[in-house]
Design a protein around this motif. Structure first.
Motif, PDB file in Angstrom:
ATOM      1  N   LEU A   1      -6.387 -18.092   7.244  1.00 57.62           N
ATOM      2  CA  LEU A   1      -5.536 -16.915   7.299  1.00 57.62           C
ATOM      3  C   LEU A   1      -6.359 -15.646   7.084  1.00 57.62           C
ATOM      4  N   PRO A   2      -6.195 -14.633   7.932  1.00 53.05           N
ATOM      5  CA  PRO A   2      -6.962 -13.392   7.771  1.00 53.05           C
ATOM      6  C   PRO A   2      -6.511 -12.564   6.581  1.00 53.05           C
ATOM      7  N   GLU A   3      -5.276 -12.775   6.123  1.00 52.78           N
ATOM      8  CA  GLU A   3      -4.783 -12.039   4.965  1.00 52.78           C
ATOM      9  C   GLU A   3      -3.576 -12.746   4.381  1.00 52.78           C
ATOM     10  N   GLY A   4      -3.290 -12.404   3.121  1.00 51.84           N
ATOM     11  CA  GLY A   4      -2.071 -12.859   2.482  1.00 51.84           C
ATOM     12  C   GLY A   4      -1.180 -11.671   2.230  1.00 51.84           C
ATOM     13  N   LYS A   5      -0.295 -11.780   1.277  1.00 52.05           N
ATOM     14  CA  LYS A   5       0.590 -10.663   0.947  1.00 52.05           C
ATOM     15  C   LYS A   5      -0.191  -9.528   0.296  1.00 52.05           C
ATOM     16  N   ASN A   6      -1.105  -9.892  -0.625  1.00 54.61           N
ATOM     17  CA  ASN A   6      -1.828  -8.875  -1.397  1.00 54.61           C
ATOM     18  C   ASN A   6      -3.343  -8.932  -1.229  1.00 54.61           C
ATOM     19  N   PHE A   7      -3.839  -9.925  -0.487  1.00 53.50           N
ATOM     20  CA  PHE A   7      -5.277 -10.135  -0.373  1.00 53.50           C
ATOM     21  C   PHE A   7      -5.685 -10.231   1.092  1.00 53.50           C
ATOM     22  N   ARG A   8      -6.924  -9.888   1.364  1.00 52.20           N
ATOM     23  CA  ARG A   8      -7.472  -9.987   2.720  1.00 52.20           C
ATOM     24  C   ARG A   8      -8.765 -10.791   2.706  1.00 52.20           C
ATOM     25  N   LEU A   9      -9.055 -11.443   3.807  1.00 60.41           N
ATOM     26  CA  LEU A   9     -10.280 -12.222   3.945  1.00 60.41           C
ATOM     27  C   LEU A   9     -11.490 -11.283   3.989  1.00 60.41           C
ATOM     28  N   VAL A  10     -12.544 -11.640   3.274  1.00 60.41           N
ATOM     29  CA  VAL A  10     -13.751 -10.821   3.204  1.00 60.41           C
ATOM     30  C   VAL A  10     -14.667 -11.130   4.387  1.00 60.41           C
ATOM     31  N   GLU A  11     -15.196 -10.087   5.000  1.00 62.27           N
ATOM     32  CA  GLU A  11     -16.201 -10.252   6.052  1.00 62.27           C
ATOM     33  C   GLU A  11     -17.552 -10.567   5.415  1.00 62.27           C
ATOM     34  N   GLU A  12     -18.369 -11.353   6.126  1.00 58.80           N
ATOM     35  CA  GLU A  12     -19.680 -11.732   5.573  1.00 58.80           C
ATOM     36  C   GLU A  12     -20.526 -10.519   5.230  1.00 58.80           C
ATOM     37  N   SER A  13     -20.429  -9.479   6.024  1.00 59.20           N
ATOM     38  CA  SER A  13     -21.242  -8.287   5.790  1.00 59.20           C
ATOM     39  C   SER A  13     -20.902  -7.598   4.466  1.00 59.20           C
ATOM     40  N   GLU A  14     -19.715  -7.891   3.917  1.00 58.03           N
ATOM     41  CA  GLU A  14     -19.295  -7.270   2.659  1.00 58.03           C
ATOM     42  C   GLU A  14     -19.810  -8.001   1.427  1.00 58.03           C
ATOM     43  N   LEU A  15     -20.248  -9.241   1.588  1.00 57.06           N
ATOM     44  CA  LEU A  15     -20.547 -10.074   0.426  1.00 57.06           C
ATOM     45  C   LEU A  15     -21.651  -9.518  -0.472  1.00 57.06           C
ATOM     46  N   PRO A  16     -22.780  -9.020   0.066  1.00 59.33           N
ATOM     47  CA  PRO A  16     -23.808  -8.483  -0.834  1.00 59.33           C
ATOM     48  C   PRO A  16     -23.296  -7.352  -1.724  1.00 59.33           C
ATOM     49  N   GLU A  17     -22.463  -6.478  -1.158  1.00 58.60           N
ATOM     50  CA  GLU A  17     -21.906  -5.375  -1.950  1.00 58.60           C
ATOM     51  C   GLU A  17     -20.967  -5.897  -3.033  1.00 58.60           C
ATOM     52  N   ILE A  18     -20.213  -6.949  -2.719  1.00 57.60           N
ATOM     53  CA  ILE A  18     -19.309  -7.538  -3.709  1.00 57.60           C
ATOM     54  C   ILE A  18     -20.100  -8.201  -4.823  1.00 57.60           C
ATOM     55  N   ILE A  19     -21.209  -8.850  -4.475  1.00 58.42           N
ATOM     56  CA  ILE A  19     -22.076  -9.444  -5.491  1.00 58.42           C
ATOM     57  C   ILE A  19     -22.564  -8.369  -6.453  1.00 58.42           C
TER      58      ILE A  19
END
Length: 329
Positions: free
Chosen positions: A5-23
């Motif tokens: 699922l690309p998103e839920g009610k309150n959450f969205r799927l993270v793109e791979e390019s975003e992961l380093p910034e989230i780390i």
């Protein structure tokens, strides 16, 4: 295959390019974020196991992050049957978004939570009390946030002409067979770990695998085991010291999860400078109408803290996440 699922009610799927910034963002909340932070880092660097990360739709203003699956295998092998969650402990009110998430999470069915910070679990319990019961297994996260590698440089003297070597894929079967929680863990996990991460064994002069320890797909050091006939030779602390050094050199923060009653493991890691950071809980959330029903299937997800061979302590149902290490000193 279950649809991603690309998103839920309150959450969205993270793109791979975003992961380093989230780390980097999660790094601001160490050590509380240690397990989730290192899971993300291992995923990005080594891709041992498949995870799908979700953040709030207004991330990072409300900094709640999830990953599915929360374990390697669940009773029904459903992608959204289990998850892991992190939220900064000074923003726990944001977990109301988790309570109202009814797309990604079906609260009417059993949910399997990986080891989760105990303060987060308290907030989950507050809203889940009206839905069902929670079975819990406790662990303490011990970490070495500021490793001193020079202390790991001393020569490792291994008794009885034994030698330490990186494990090979063919060793996965024996490790899985003797793994105290192998009903919760698939052999494929060990094969992938051996292929991609530091996984070491001590072999006797006759070539027998006497003891072993691996780095997990969520960054922790786990599955330390010594066969009974090879105990009291110091193999456990040799493996722990060696893996701590390698994990640190690879850019990870060494940590383990230890059962509160496991004094042997506390003593072993205490000698290496590990300190307790927080309590964590692995749980099964079961709606009231299902609370009396027997559980099915097996779980998975590697435990950092596991009982000695032949002395397995019962785990809660099919919980997975991190099993208990019996320290071998």
């Amino acid at each position: 295959m279950e649809e991603l699922l690309p998103e839920g009610k309150n959450f969205r799927l993270v793109e791979e390019s975003e992961l380093p910034e989230i780390i980097d963002f999660l790094g601001k909340f160490l050590p509380d974020s240690l397990k989730f932070h290192q899971t993300l880092k291992t995923f990005v660097n080594d891709r041992v196991w498949d995870f799908h990360f979700y953040v709030t739709k207004n991330w990072p203003e409300q900094a709640v992050i999830l990953h599915f699956p929360g374990m390697t295998r669940t009773p029904n092998n459903k992608l959204y049957e289990s998850f892991c969650v992190f939220c900064p402990c000074d923003h726990l009110d944001d977990l109301t978004l988790l309570e109202s998430e009814d797309v990604l999470i079906d609260w009417t069915q059993p949910i399997y939570l990986n080891f989760t910070h105990s303060r987060i679990m308290v907030r989950i319990e507050e809203f889940y009390a009206k839905i069902g019961t929670i079975e819990k297994l406790y662990g303490d996260v011990y970490g070495l946030v500021q490793p001193h590698l020079e202390e790991m440089e001393s020569e490792l003297v291994i008794a009885d002409q034994a030698e330490m070597c990186q494990l090979r894929k063919e060793h996965a079967q024996i490790i899985h067979d003797l793994y105290p929680a192998n009903q919760m863990e698939c052999i494929e996990i060990f094969e992938k770990l051996i292929e991609k991460l530091p996984c070491f064994g001590i072999f006797s002069a006759q070539g027998d695998l006497a003891a072993w320890m691996v780095q997990s797909y969520y960054g922790a050091m786990f599955s330390m085991q010594t066969r009974p006939e090879y105990r009291r030779k110091g193999y456990g602390i040799i493996l722990a010291k060696h893996l701590t050094k390698l994990v640190t050199q690879r850019g990870y923060l060494p940590y383990v999860v230890i059962r509160p009653e496991n004094d042997a493991s506390k003593s072993l890691y205490g000698k290496l400078g590990f300190k307790k950071h927080f309590e964590t809980i692995r749980a099964i959330l079961r709606p009231y109408e299902m609370a009396g029903e027997p559980q099915g299937g097996g779980g998975g997800g590697g435990a950092e803290d596991e009982p000695a061979l032949g002395q397995e302590q019962p785990l809660i149902g099919t919980l997975n996440g991190d099993v208990e290490i019996k320290g071998d000193q």
